[in-house]
Design a protein around this motif. Structure first.
Motif, PDB file in Angstrom:
ATOM      1  N   ASP A 102       0.815  -1.208   0.000  1.00 22.05           N
ATOM      2  CA  ASP A 102       0.000   0.000   0.000  1.00 22.05           C
ATOM      3  C   ASP A 102       0.853   1.264   0.000  1.00 22.05           C
ATOM      4  O   ASP A 102       0.367   2.340  -0.321  1.00 22.05           O
ATOM      5  CB  ASP A 102      -0.919   0.032   1.221  1.00 22.05           C
ATOM      6  CG  ASP A 102      -1.933  -1.110   1.200  1.00 22.05           C
ATOM      7  OD1 ASP A 102      -2.172  -1.656   0.106  1.00 22.05           O
ATOM      8  OD2 ASP A 102      -2.461  -1.441   2.268  1.00 22.05           O
ATOM      9  N   HIS A 103       2.109   1.137   0.387  1.00 22.20           N
ATOM     10  CA  HIS A 103       2.975   2.309   0.495  1.00 22.20           C
ATOM     11  C   HIS A 103       3.596   2.626  -0.856  1.00 22.20           C
ATOM     12  O   HIS A 103       4.062   1.747  -1.561  1.00 22.20           O
ATOM     13  CB  HIS A 103       4.083   2.073   1.526  1.00 22.20           C
ATOM     14  CG  HIS A 103       3.543   1.786   2.894  1.00 22.20           C
ATOM     15  ND1 HIS A 103       2.883   2.722   3.635  1.00 22.20           N
ATOM     16  CD2 HIS A 103       3.560   0.667   3.647  1.00 22.20           C
ATOM     17  CE1 HIS A 103       2.517   2.194   4.790  1.00 22.20           C
ATOM     18  NE2 HIS A 103       2.914   0.940   4.818  1.00 22.20           N
ATOM     19  N   GLU A 104       3.590   3.897  -1.199  1.00 23.20           N
ATOM     20  CA  GLU A 104       4.200   4.309  -2.456  1.00 23.20           C
ATOM     21  C   GLU A 104       5.693   4.477  -2.260  1.00 23.20           C
ATOM     22  O   GLU A 104       6.152   4.839  -1.193  1.00 23.20           O
ATOM     23  CB  GLU A 104       3.604   5.647  -2.906  1.00 23.20           C
ATOM     24  CG  GLU A 104       2.138   5.554  -3.277  1.00 23.20           C
ATOM     25  CD  GLU A 104       1.592   6.887  -3.748  1.00 23.20           C
ATOM     26  OE1 GLU A 104       2.394   7.752  -4.119  1.00 23.20           O
ATOM     27  OE2 GLU A 104       0.375   7.050  -3.723  1.00 23.20           O
TER      28      GLU A 104
END
Length: 59
Positions: A21-23
């Motif tokens: 989910d983390h960019e």
């Protein structure tokens, strides 16, 4: 348990959190292309002289 001892069963089932989910960090997101201009009343000779004074102050 004594100092330095550990329960080996705790080492067997470690969970890792690999969230997608983390960019990723984009290090080029804020890159700017262009030029900087400034105007000064001082001549090049004045600026070079002042630079020499500043270098002498450091010594």
């Amino acid at each position: 348990m004594g100092f330095g001892s550990y329960d080996e069963s705790e080492q067997e089932k470690q969970e890792t959190n690999n969230d997608d989910d983390h960019e990723a960090v984009n290090v080029h997101e804020n890159d700017h292309q262009g030029e900087v201009q400034f105007e000064s009343e001082a001549s090049t000779d004045d600026l070079v002289s002042r630079l020499g004074e500043m270098k002498d102050d450091d010594e």
